[in-house]
Scaffold this motif. Structure first.
Motif, PDB file in Angstrom:
ATOM      1  N   ALA A   1      16.925  50.647 -14.006  1.00  0.00           N
ATOM      2  CA  ALA A   1      16.670  51.925 -14.665  1.00  0.00           C
ATOM      3  C   ALA A   1      15.217  52.344 -14.517  1.00  0.00           C
ATOM      4  CB  ALA A   1      17.043  51.835 -16.139  1.00  0.00           C
ATOM      5  N   LEU A   2      14.311  51.380 -14.572  1.00  0.00           N
ATOM      6  CA  LEU A   2      12.896  51.693 -14.379  1.00  0.00           C
ATOM      7  C   LEU A   2      12.636  52.229 -12.976  1.00  0.00           C
ATOM      8  CD1 LEU A   2      11.078  48.738 -16.137  1.00  0.00           C
ATOM      9  CD2 LEU A   2      10.814  51.153 -16.677  1.00  0.00           C
ATOM     10  N   ILE A   3      13.235  51.575 -11.970  1.00  0.00           N
ATOM     11  CA  ILE A   3      13.031  51.998 -10.587  1.00  0.00           C
ATOM     12  C   ILE A   3      13.548  53.417 -10.382  1.00  0.00           C
ATOM     13  CG2 ILE A   3      13.702  51.557  -8.191  1.00  0.00           C
ATOM     14  CD1 ILE A   3      13.753  48.577  -8.901  1.00  0.00           C
ATOM     15  N   LEU A   4      14.667  53.735 -11.006  1.00  0.00           N
ATOM     16  CA  LEU A   4      15.273  55.063 -10.858  1.00  0.00           C
ATOM     17  C   LEU A   4      14.681  56.089 -11.811  1.00  0.00           C
ATOM     18  CD1 LEU A   4      19.028  54.021 -10.483  1.00  0.00           C
ATOM     19  CD2 LEU A   4      17.396  54.582  -8.670  1.00  0.00           C
ATOM     20  N   GLY A   5      13.785  55.634 -12.701  1.00  0.00           N
ATOM     21  CA  GLY A   5      13.225  56.560 -13.676  1.00  0.00           C
ATOM     22  C   GLY A   5      14.264  57.036 -14.668  1.00  0.00           C
ATOM     23  N   ALA A   6      15.243  56.182 -14.964  1.00  0.00           N
ATOM     24  CA  ALA A   6      16.350  56.598 -15.816  1.00  0.00           C
ATOM     25  C   ALA A   6      16.549  55.653 -16.997  1.00  0.00           C
ATOM     26  CB  ALA A   6      17.634  56.666 -14.985  1.00  0.00           C
ATOM     27  N   LEU A   7      15.479  55.035 -17.472  1.00  0.00           N
ATOM     28  CA  LEU A   7      15.614  54.092 -18.577  1.00  0.00           C
ATOM     29  C   LEU A   7      16.198  54.768 -19.813  1.00  0.00           C
ATOM     30  CD1 LEU A   7      15.118  51.227 -19.614  1.00  0.00           C
ATOM     31  CD2 LEU A   7      12.815  51.941 -20.281  1.00  0.00           C
TER      32      LEU A   7
ATOM     33  N   GLY B   1      12.131  57.317 -22.790  1.00  0.00           N
ATOM     34  CA  GLY B   1      12.703  56.489 -21.738  1.00  0.00           C
ATOM     35  C   GLY B   1      11.689  55.708 -20.943  1.00  0.00           C
ATOM     36  N   ALA B   2      10.503  55.477 -21.509  1.00  0.00           N
ATOM     37  CA  ALA B   2       9.465  54.708 -20.815  1.00  0.00           C
ATOM     38  C   ALA B   2       8.515  54.174 -21.869  1.00  0.00           C
ATOM     39  CB  ALA B   2       8.740  55.586 -19.791  1.00  0.00           C
TER      40      ALA B   2
ATOM     41  N   ALA C   1       2.016  49.071 -13.755  1.00  0.00           N
ATOM     42  CA  ALA C   1       1.596  48.039 -14.706  1.00  0.00           C
ATOM     43  C   ALA C   1       2.630  47.869 -15.811  1.00  0.00           C
ATOM     44  CB  ALA C   1       0.243  48.410 -15.313  1.00  0.00           C
ATOM     45  N   PHE C   2       3.183  48.978 -16.299  1.00  0.00           N
ATOM     46  CA  PHE C   2       4.212  48.892 -17.335  1.00  0.00           C
ATOM     47  C   PHE C   2       5.459  48.191 -16.816  1.00  0.00           C
ATOM     48  CE2 PHE C   2       8.097  51.028 -18.981  1.00  0.00           C
ATOM     49  CZ  PHE C   2       8.131  50.380 -20.209  1.00  0.00           C
ATOM     50  N   ALA C   3       5.901  48.570 -15.609  1.00  0.00           N
ATOM     51  CA  ALA C   3       7.098  47.960 -15.054  1.00  0.00           C
ATOM     52  C   ALA C   3       6.915  46.454 -14.880  1.00  0.00           C
ATOM     53  CB  ALA C   3       7.442  48.619 -13.713  1.00  0.00           C
ATOM     54  N   ALA C   4       5.766  46.064 -14.316  1.00  0.00           N
ATOM     55  CA  ALA C   4       5.503  44.635 -14.112  1.00  0.00           C
ATOM     56  C   ALA C   4       5.406  43.900 -15.438  1.00  0.00           C
ATOM     57  CB  ALA C   4       4.218  44.452 -13.305  1.00  0.00           C
ATOM     58  N   ALA C   5       4.752  44.525 -16.423  1.00  0.00           N
ATOM     59  CA  ALA C   5       4.607  43.887 -17.734  1.00  0.00           C
ATOM     60  C   ALA C   5       5.957  43.730 -18.419  1.00  0.00           C
ATOM     61  CB  ALA C   5       3.664  44.708 -18.613  1.00  0.00           C
ATOM     62  N   LEU C   6       6.809  44.750 -18.310  1.00  0.00           N
ATOM     63  CA  LEU C   6       8.117  44.677 -18.951  1.00  0.00           C
ATOM     64  C   LEU C   6       8.972  43.570 -18.332  1.00  0.00           C
ATOM     65  CD1 LEU C   6      10.098  45.763 -20.985  1.00  0.00           C
ATOM     66  CD2 LEU C   6      10.802  47.494 -19.326  1.00  0.00           C
ATOM     67  N   VAL C   7       8.971  43.489 -17.005  1.00  0.00           N
ATOM     68  CA  VAL C   7       9.740  42.432 -16.343  1.00  0.00           C
ATOM     69  C   VAL C   7       9.214  41.060 -16.742  1.00  0.00           C
ATOM     70  CG1 VAL C   7      10.307  41.420 -14.117  1.00  0.00           C
ATOM     71  CG2 VAL C   7      10.383  43.897 -14.393  1.00  0.00           C
ATOM     72  N   THR C   8       7.888  40.910 -16.793  1.00  0.00           N
ATOM     73  CA  THR C   8       7.286  39.633 -17.166  1.00  0.00           C
ATOM     74  C   THR C   8       7.661  39.241 -18.587  1.00  0.00           C
ATOM     75  OG1 THR C   8       5.412  40.041 -15.691  1.00  0.00           O
ATOM     76  CG2 THR C   8       5.116  38.383 -17.414  1.00  0.00           C
ATOM     77  N   VAL C   9       7.571  40.212 -19.507  1.00  0.00           N
ATOM     78  CA  VAL C   9       7.875  39.924 -20.913  1.00  0.00           C
ATOM     79  C   VAL C   9       9.353  39.598 -21.092  1.00  0.00           C
ATOM     80  CG1 VAL C   9       8.038  40.987 -23.189  1.00  0.00           C
ATOM     81  CG2 VAL C   9       5.941  41.210 -21.867  1.00  0.00           C
ATOM     82  N   LEU C  10      10.233  40.309 -20.394  1.00  0.00           N
ATOM     83  CA  LEU C  10      11.663  40.029 -20.519  1.00  0.00           C
ATOM     84  C   LEU C  10      12.005  38.635 -20.018  1.00  0.00           C
ATOM     85  CD1 LEU C  10      13.287  43.432 -19.482  1.00  0.00           C
ATOM     86  CD2 LEU C  10      13.108  42.445 -21.762  1.00  0.00           C
ATOM     87  N   GLN C  11      11.253  38.142 -19.038  1.00  0.00           N
ATOM     88  CA  GLN C  11      11.487  36.787 -18.551  1.00  0.00           C
ATOM     89  C   GLN C  11      11.068  35.744 -19.577  1.00  0.00           C
ATOM     90  OE1 GLN C  11       9.283  36.811 -14.856  1.00  0.00           O
ATOM     91  NE2 GLN C  11      11.091  37.320 -13.642  1.00  0.00           N
ATOM     92  N   ARG C  12       9.991  36.047 -20.315  1.00  0.00           N
ATOM     93  CA  ARG C  12       9.453  35.063 -21.262  1.00  0.00           C
ATOM     94  C   ARG C  12      10.100  35.145 -22.643  1.00  0.00           C
ATOM     95  NH1 ARG C  12       2.984  36.239 -20.483  1.00  0.00           N
ATOM     96  NH2 ARG C  12       2.786  35.683 -18.267  1.00  0.00           N
ATOM     97  N   SER C  13      10.459  36.354 -23.048  1.00  0.00           N
ATOM     98  CA  SER C  13      10.806  36.586 -24.446  1.00  0.00           C
ATOM     99  C   SER C  13      12.162  35.989 -24.816  1.00  0.00           C
ATOM    100  CB  SER C  13      10.808  38.086 -24.743  1.00  0.00           C
ATOM    101  OG  SER C  13      11.807  38.731 -23.990  1.00  0.00           O
ATOM    102  N   GLU C  14      12.340  35.801 -26.098  1.00  0.00           N
ATOM    103  CA  GLU C  14      13.608  35.324 -26.642  1.00  0.00           C
ATOM    104  C   GLU C  14      14.283  36.442 -27.432  1.00  0.00           C
ATOM    105  OE1 GLU C  14      12.922  31.891 -29.004  1.00  0.00           O
ATOM    106  OE2 GLU C  14      12.137  30.676 -27.340  1.00  0.00           O
ATOM    107  N   LYS C  15      15.591  36.417 -27.434  1.00  0.00           N
ATOM    108  CA  LYS C  15      16.344  37.434 -28.162  1.00  0.00           C
ATOM    109  C   LYS C  15      16.127  37.262 -29.667  1.00  0.00           C
ATOM    110  CE  LYS C  15      19.989  37.127 -24.654  1.00  0.00           C
ATOM    111  NZ  LYS C  15      21.420  36.842 -24.414  1.00  0.00           N
TER     112      LYS C  15
END
Length: 507
Positions: free
Chosen positions: A436-442, A403-404, A363-377
């Motif tokens: 980094a999320l997939i590898l657990g190395a954020l 790291g998470a 859920a965190f990984a999906a939420a982070l990807v979703t937010v990064l797509q929507r968010s502005e710098k």
């Protein structure tokens, strides 16, 4: 390998030589219930009925089964093919109809059983006496009914155990239900709530949850306030404290984190200890403190026991950088858990919405990807250096895991702020975060930054929204975050004493 094969065959021959019994029927039924992990999903459903360790155990168990099954069936079985025991090896009354025809190595049933049992026990040790023997028995049934060799089962069990343990890399196990904090013995005993002004907010939690009546019954001698439409929590408490004068010995609150934060600010202003009754939807702060229901709060007030808890604050200086005079007005807001600038509140909201369905880490990984797509710098100045970031997170105390997603605090009176942000000025920053999320190395990525400080000054090129404890509360061009000079005493039973740093509470 010859020795292993010889041992496998000897065990199978020994089973074949045993006379028939009722055990044969029971073991055949048990092995069938474990087909496609139906048995474990059913147990997970029972564990997930109630919030807490059981639900966490169920989610980790199901996630571990998914990873283990994929590894066993999609990778190891095609890579390491092995013939199953011949049907003639065992008598007909001991075998199952329609035995599987895939590779015998490793045992998928044993792998899933071990993965589920290991994951569940990591989160909920009380069920170990039931789950562990059951998982071992399921593994044994695969040998007993003749669909696996013993080494297949042992290899599957080892695989499932390792995979479940590896989930710690993405989803660390919380070591205890409550955070450590220094016990205080200077708070007053409040018999039946005598000397307590407590406010209940029925709008904080789910529509069908209102703890105000329960609080009134358990603390009959307290002065009770109930939030109504248009009534401000801070004003209600301040008026009651002035009205009651010296009678007031503590401030109490029954509500969510936002309401608790307001009450904590009032308690700090008057030098009074705080009584917290969880009455919100998530109750992050109450869970960190270790108060899970009304009775635990009542028990602590009767015993006169409390712990020292840091209170963080943020000073908002409204205005723009090109108009310094706008910084003359400063507003101070307190927060108990977290504060953030940017899209972090949306990330938390999505994660908590999806977590019951997918589990915490997915859920965190999906939420982070979703937010990064929507968010502005957003452009921020930290340590006299301008950066572009996706969001800035500030925790009241160091949060784990590193790291998470920040999930819990190991201590409540560290005197430090946990500062984290994701840089947006690095090439392919979003892609780097996902990998980094997939590898657990954020925590090792150039995009991710984390440190612990006692004070943080932040300037923004354009005013940006601030959220504290999950609620958007402010918009400003500059913020100063710091820990209050003294911790606030919060009532909690002293079940586990821990000696922290020497920073006594002064009323």
């Amino acid at each position: 390998m010859a020795a292993v094969s010889g041992t496998d065959r000897a065990i199978t021959e020994f089973i074949a030589s045993r006379p028939p019994s009722r055990v044969d029927t029971s073991l055949r039924r048990l092995t069938r219930t474990a087909d496609h992990s139906v048995l474990w999903f059913a147990i997970g459903g029972v564990l997930a009925v109630r919030r807490g360790a059981g639900r966490h155990a169920a989610m980790r168990g199901v996630a571990s089964i998914a990873l283990t099954s994929m590894t066993a069936n999609a990778i190891l079985k095609p890579l390491l093919p092995r013939r199953r025991p011949a049907a003639a090896e065992l008598p007909a009354y001991r075998t199952v109809a329609d035995p599987p025809s895939s590779s015998s190595f490793p045992s998928g049933h044993a792998a899933s059983a071990a993965a589920f049992a290991t994951a569940v026990v990591m989160e909920h040790r009380r069920v170990a006496p039931v789950i562990v023997p059951l998982a071992a028995l399921v593994g044994w049934t695969r040998v007993h009914v003749g669909v696996h060799w013993t080494s297949d089962v042992l290899a599957g069990a080892a695989l499932g155990t390792v995979v479940a343990q590896l989930t710690r890399r993405w989803w660390p196990v919380r070591p205890s239900d409550e955070a450590r904090a220094r016990p205080l013995d200077t708070v007053p005993v409040l018999p039946q709530g005598e000397g307590l002004v407590i406010v209940a907010n029925p709008f904080s939690g789910p529509p069908d949850q209102d703890v105000s009546k329960e609080v009134a019954e358990r603390l009959p001698a307290a002065h009770h306030l109930v939030v109504g439409d248009g009534r401000d929590v801070m004003d209600m408490l301040e008026e009651a404290i002035v009205e009651r004068g010296q009678w007031v010995r503590a401030v109490g609150v029954a509500g969510g984190d936002g309401t608790v934060g307001t009450a904590a600010a009032v308690a700090d202003r008057h030098g009074l200890p705080l009584v917290v009754v969880p009455g919100g939807t998530l109750n992050h702060f109450a869970r960190d403190v270790g108060v899970y229901d009304t009775q635990e709060a009542v028990d602590a007030t009767q015993a006169g026991e409390a712990v020292a808890v840091d209170l963080a604050l943020v000073e908002a200086h409204p205005g723009r950088l090109d108009d310094p005079e706008d910084f003359s007005v400063t507003r101070t807001r307190f927060f108990l858990n977290t504060a953030s600038i940017g899209s972090y509140p949306e990330l938390v909201q999505l994660r908590e919405e999806w977590q019951p369905r997918y589990g915490k880490w997915p859920a965190f990984a999906a939420a982070l990807v979703t937010v990064l797509q929507r968010s502005e710098k957003i452009s921020v100045k930290i340590d006299d250096r301008w950066r572009k970031v996706w969001f800035l997170f500030v925790g009241n105390g160091p949060y784990h895991p590193r790291g998470a997603v920040p999930a819990w605090r190991p201590t409540l009176d560290s005197g430090l702020l946990d500062v984290r942000y994701l840089r947006a000025d690095v090439r392919f920053s979003r892609l780097r975060v996902v990998i980094a999320l997939i590898l657990g190395a954020l925590g090792h990525s150039r995009v991710y930054h984390q440190r612990e400080v006692s004070r943080l000054d932040v300037e923004l090129y354009e005013p940006s929204m601030l959220a504290t404890d999950g609620e958007v509360v402010e918009e400003a061009g500059r913020y100063t975050f710091r820990v209050a000079e003294r911790p606030i005493p919060v009532y909690r039973r002293d079940e586990v004493r821990w000696t922290g740093r020497d920073r006594p509470f002064q009323a």
